[in-house]
Design an enzyme around this catalytic site. Structure first.
Site, PDB file in Angstrom:
ATOM      1  N   GLU A  89       4.015   6.348  -5.969  1.00  0.00           N
ATOM      2  CA  GLU A  89       4.462   7.095  -4.795  1.00  0.00           C
ATOM      3  C   GLU A  89       5.977   7.180  -4.708  1.00  0.00           C
ATOM      4  O   GLU A  89       6.526   8.208  -4.300  1.00  0.00           O
ATOM      5  CB  GLU A  89       3.881   6.475  -3.522  1.00  0.00           C
ATOM      6  CG  GLU A  89       2.374   6.706  -3.356  1.00  0.00           C
ATOM      7  CD  GLU A  89       1.516   5.817  -4.235  1.00  0.00           C
ATOM      8  OE1 GLU A  89       2.046   4.873  -4.860  1.00  0.00           O
ATOM      9  OE2 GLU A  89       0.288   6.056  -4.305  1.00  0.00           O
ATOM     10  N   HIS A 158      -6.823   2.735   4.453  1.00  0.00           N
ATOM     11  CA  HIS A 158      -7.277   4.123   4.454  1.00  0.00           C
ATOM     12  C   HIS A 158      -7.439   4.660   5.878  1.00  0.00           C
ATOM     13  O   HIS A 158      -8.060   5.699   6.064  1.00  0.00           O
ATOM     14  CB  HIS A 158      -8.608   4.261   3.709  1.00  0.00           C
ATOM     15  CG  HIS A 158      -8.534   3.979   2.238  1.00  0.00           C
ATOM     16  ND1 HIS A 158      -8.305   2.732   1.723  1.00  0.00           N
ATOM     17  CD2 HIS A 158      -8.650   4.795   1.160  1.00  0.00           C
ATOM     18  CE1 HIS A 158      -8.303   2.791   0.400  1.00  0.00           C
ATOM     19  NE2 HIS A 158      -8.499   4.029   0.031  1.00  0.00           N
TER      20      HIS A 158
HETATM   21  C1  TPP Z   1      -0.426   2.632  -4.063  1.00  0.00           C
HETATM   22  C2  TPP Z   1      -1.732   3.335  -4.168  1.00  0.00           C
HETATM   23  N1  TPP Z   1      -1.749   4.661  -4.399  1.00  0.00           N
HETATM   24  C3  TPP Z   1      -2.928   5.316  -4.483  1.00  0.00           C
HETATM   25  C4  TPP Z   1      -4.096   4.658  -4.344  1.00  0.00           C
HETATM   26  C5  TPP Z   1      -5.423   5.402  -4.446  1.00  0.00           C
HETATM   27  N2  TPP Z   1      -6.095   4.986  -5.674  1.00  0.00           N
HETATM   28  C6  TPP Z   1      -7.008   4.009  -5.663  1.00  0.00           C
HETATM   29  S1  TPP Z   1      -7.511   3.609  -7.182  1.00  0.00           S
HETATM   30  C7  TPP Z   1      -6.545   4.776  -7.890  1.00  0.00           C
HETATM   31  C8  TPP Z   1      -6.550   4.946  -9.371  1.00  0.00           C
HETATM   32  C9  TPP Z   1      -6.275   3.667 -10.072  1.00  0.00           C
HETATM   33  O1  TPP Z   1      -6.395   3.835 -11.442  1.00  0.00           O
HETATM   34  P1  TPP Z   1      -6.278   2.617 -12.444  1.00  0.00           P
HETATM   35  O2  TPP Z   1      -5.064   1.817 -12.128  1.00  0.00           O
HETATM   36  O3  TPP Z   1      -6.391   3.167 -13.801  1.00  0.00           O
HETATM   37  O4  TPP Z   1      -7.520   1.706 -12.098  1.00  0.00           O
HETATM   38  P2  TPP Z   1      -9.070   2.065 -12.163  1.00  0.00           P
HETATM   39  O5  TPP Z   1      -9.412   2.661 -10.832  1.00  0.00           O
HETATM   40  O6  TPP Z   1      -9.291   2.989 -13.293  1.00  0.00           O
HETATM   41  O7  TPP Z   1      -9.774   0.767 -12.327  1.00  0.00           O
HETATM   42  C10 TPP Z   1      -5.824   5.454  -6.929  1.00  0.00           C
HETATM   43  C11 TPP Z   1      -4.893   6.560  -7.178  1.00  0.00           C
HETATM   44  C12 TPP Z   1      -4.030   3.279  -4.090  1.00  0.00           C
HETATM   45  N3  TPP Z   1      -5.141   2.544  -3.929  1.00  0.00           N
HETATM   46  N4  TPP Z   1      -2.850   2.639  -4.010  1.00  0.00           N
END
Ligand code: TPP
Ligand code: MG
Lengths: 355, 371
Positions: A89, A158
């Site tokens: 972000e 959320h």
């Molecule tokens: C700071 C933040 N930004 C956005 C989100 C929304 N979000 C939750 S999981 C995710 C993707 C995460 O991807 P990754 O790190 O590859 O982990 P995975 O979900 O594949 O296990 C996002 C964008 C969040 N939880 N926290």
């Protein structure tokens, strides 16, 4: 208060970036849309109307955003204008600032309220201050869209309402539409505005549908002027965003008992349209402020103080505030205890009436 | 300048379950040699249990009993294999999808669903299990893990050669590697030579964003500029995940500093139950990965070495199903938290506003009931 010039016309071309081109094309049309669709329409119309508008954010491209607000924009406008950002972000807002420095008008999406904080430094220390720091030379026409508020049964981070944190920062405009119609008009204005706008979208209202006036030539009301949604005479209920629905519900219930409440949608938290609220309170003598955000240190306190300054001799009761508690937003199974439900609003109205 | 996209990938079990230790480094081999068939069965048992719990939680979400569920389907080897390398004194920092790690740490699966059911933001006693609660802000916990590891150095629990030496294992995703605070975590870990291992599950996706959007070089190489060594492993091979993690944790405990392990795996399920992956990825890709099932691979190996047969496999499956049913029953019995408790836990000491709001809440409760 005079309307800011950009509310109806683009600013003079004295500073970077280039002003928004004037709106031309078909006249306004009325259509029925959900808030999500209204926001999407506003983004599409803005992208179409100004080649400098960009949409950036996590999963806004192919997926169309987790709430589908940007659905279809990636295929229509391409990945150079609708960009899937890396998961960072601070990176999203920081690079939007750099793009704005050379004339782009980025509209960034923060996926959920609780995830804006990695970008807080960029928003507070850079985005908000660059216009001032540059002696007015650098405008920052960046819109930060944030789905916010609770009531959707979500997990932690959320459901938050961070508006007061942003309203406290000089240089940011902070607004929140409560209806699909306002969502369209206010987002168009936010994008056209040369100042940074924190655009808070009440996600619990995303699927509400209503008539929306759209069109490139739309003459929109100023998005920082409050609107009297329901005229009344006994008590003024001032709210915004996710607070409007329970406030109107409360007003309906009170009307059924013959109690006639005026409901005002503030639309904007910075600036705060004290004029409209104060002239209402001059008539009613009573004010209740409703928001989901915690009452402590919230917008309601600011409005109460401003109204007290303006309407001291007209007030018949202390201003009441209905809102969240000074606790982290609670787990979903008890969020109804935390939210400003119609029942809590009625309780507060009864309180100021019986004072 | 061009960067090689390829780093060697450690694979100990080939997709057919055959043992091929050839690519293992000496440190990794040492740890592989410690594994008895009983260890392998224990690992397998937790992987099967993880899958059963995961499936049950997905079903509970569909029936409206959970608000959301983040499935770890396909990542059982990465999670359980790596967690098997933890010594009892080590500390794990999961992200939010590491149900296999949580089960490997001996935590009751019913504790995991508390968060997803919306009755709690945490779920278990982190210190008691030496496993932090989930962090939903992507990457938010990675600096905490580094700080926890710095504390091991400060308290003489690292590099002394005594059995009290500890290491920290932090789990993060391919998407999380993009966060600025994760870069800061690497800086701090290197600067303080903290005993922390960054276990990156590269599962191909961060919601709809493919790994290549976040990284143009393997995560195993991310540490180079920080002087943090990295190792890429086949993330669907429990033994490779175990071996690389065990070697990295042993180095960390011995005072040799941090490391990155990148496990290349695949998120077989949607991002969460709220996601629709058909909007952004090919069914063909999912089918390709389905043929590399991590649980099936370990099972083939165990059958091959005679450690598991039809009847013991069935017994392990039945036991996992029972665990899942117990979790379901415990989940259904979970009621909402009490507002009084939520007010009481905001601060460790008295706070005037919270006390006043708590009292006002209680009195409205009494005079008006819930409305
Ligand atoms: C700071 C933040 N930004 C956005 C989100 C929304 N979000 C939750 S999981 C995710 C993707 C995460 O991807 P990754 O790190 O590859 O982990 P995975 O979900 O594949 O296990 C996002 C964008 C969040 N939880 N926290
Ligand atoms: Mg991922």
């Amino acid at each position: 208060m005079t309307a800011p010039t950009w509310a109806t016309a683009p600013p003079a071309a004295s500073t970077s970036p280039a002003p928004a081109p004037s709106l031309t094309g078909a006249g306004p049309a009325v259509t029925t849309l959900s808030m999500v669709a209204a926001l999407r329409q506003a983004l599409a119309d803005s992208l179409r109307h100004d080649p400098k508008v960009l949409v950036m954010g996590e999963d806004v491209g192919r997926l169309g955003g987790v709430f589908r607000v940007t659905d279809g924009l990636w295929s229509e406008f391409g990945e150079r204008r609708v960009m899937d950002s890396p998961l960072a972000e601070a990176g999203i807002v920081g690079t939007a600032i750099g793009l704005a420095l050379r004339g782009f008008r980025p509209v960034v999406e923060i996926q959920f309220d609780g995830f804006v904080f990695p970008a807080f430094d960029q928003i507070v220390s850079q985005l908000a201050k660059l216009h001032s720091r540059s002696g007015g030379r650098s405008q920052m026409p960046v819109t930060v869209r944030i789905p916010y508020g609770g009531g959707i049964g979500a997990i932690e981070h959320h459901s938050e309402s961070p508006e007061a944190l942003f309203a406290h920062v000089a240089g940011l405009r902070v607004v929140s539409p409560a209806t699909p119609g306002d969502a369209y008009a206010m987002l168009r204005q936010a994008i056209a505005c040369p100042d940074p706008v924190i655009f808070l979208e009440p996600k619990a209202r995303y699927w509400d549908t209503d008539e929306v006036t759209i069109g490139p030539d739309l003459q929109v009301e100023q998005f920082d002027r409050a609107r009297i949604v329901r005229p009344g005479s006994l008590v003024t209920l001032a709210t915004y965003g996710p607070g409007l629905a329970p406030s109107l519900k409360a007003a309906d219930a009170l009307a059924a008992q013959g109690r006639d409440v005026e409901v005002i949608d503030l639309r904007s938290m910075s600036p705060l349209d004290v004029d409209t609220v104060a002239s209402s309170v001059d008539r009613t003598g009573r004010l209740v402020v409703v928001h989901e955000a915690p009452v402590f240190g919230g917008i309601g306190g600011e409005l109460a103080a401003a109204v007290m300054e303006r309407c001291f001799y007209r007030l018949e009761a202390p201003v009441a505030r209905v809102g969240g508690y000074h606790m982290p937003y609670p787990p979903a199974r008890v969020e109804h205890e935390y939210l400003p439900t119609a029942g809590r609003v009625i309780h507060a109205v009864e309180g100021v009436l019986s004072y | 300048m061009s960067l090689g996209d390829h780093v060697p990938t450690l694979q100990v079990l080939d997709p057919g379950g055959q043992r091929t230790d050839a690519g293992a480094l000496p440190g990794e081999l040492r740890h592989l040699r410690t594994l008895t068939p009983a260890h392998l069965i224990a690992m397998y048992r937790i992987m099967v249990r993880t899958r059963a719990v995961d499936a049950e939680a997905t079903a509970l979400q569909r029936r409206g009993e959970l608000g959301l569920w983040a499935s770890c389907l396909g990542q059982e080897a990465a999670q359980v294999g790596s967690a098997h390398a933890l010594a009892p004194a080590d500390y794990a920092f999961p992200s939010y999808r590491e149900h296999g790690v949580v089960l490997a740490r001996g935590i009751d699966p019913a504790a995991i669903v508390r968060l997803f059911r919306g009755v709690d933001h945490g779920g278990w006693d982190a210190a008691a299990h030496r496993c932090h609660t989930y962090t939903l802000v992507v990457g938010g916990h990675v600096l905490h893990a580094v700080g926890y590891a710095m504390g091991a150095v400060l308290t003489g629990r690292d590099g002394t050669g005594a059995p009290t030496d500890e290491a920290v294992l932090v789990y993060l995703g391919d998407g999380a590697m993009a966060q600025g605070h994760v870069a800061e975590a690497l800086v701090f870990a290197a600067s303080y030579q903290a005993p922390v291992v960054f276990f990156v599950q590269n599962n191909g996706w961060a919601i709809s964003t493919p790994t290549r959007a976040h990284a143009r070089a393997p995560f195993a190489r991310r540490g180079e500029g920080f002087a943090i060594p990295g190792r890429r492993v086949d993330g669907n091979d429990a033994l490779a995940c175990f071996a690389a993690t065990a070697a990295a944790l042993a180095d960390a405990r011995a005072g040799r500093g941090p490391a990155i392990v990148e496990a290349v795996t695949y998120r077989m399920a949607p991002h969460t139950t709220a996601d629709d992956p058909t909007r952004y990825r090919d069914a063909a890709e999912e089918r390709r990965w389905a043929t590399r099932d991590p649980v099936a691979r370990l099972e083939k190996h165990l059958r091959g070495i005679g450690a598991v047969d039809d009847s013991s496999a069935a017994q392990i499956g039945a036991e996992a199903a029972e665990v899942a049913i117990r979790m379901r029953d415990a989940c259904l019995a979970l009621g909402p938290p009490q507002m009084e408790d939520l007010f009481a836990r905001v601060y460790a000491t008295e706070h005037q506003q919270v006390s006043a709001e708590s009292a006002a809440w209680a009195s409205r409760r009494v005079s008006h009931g819930a409305r």
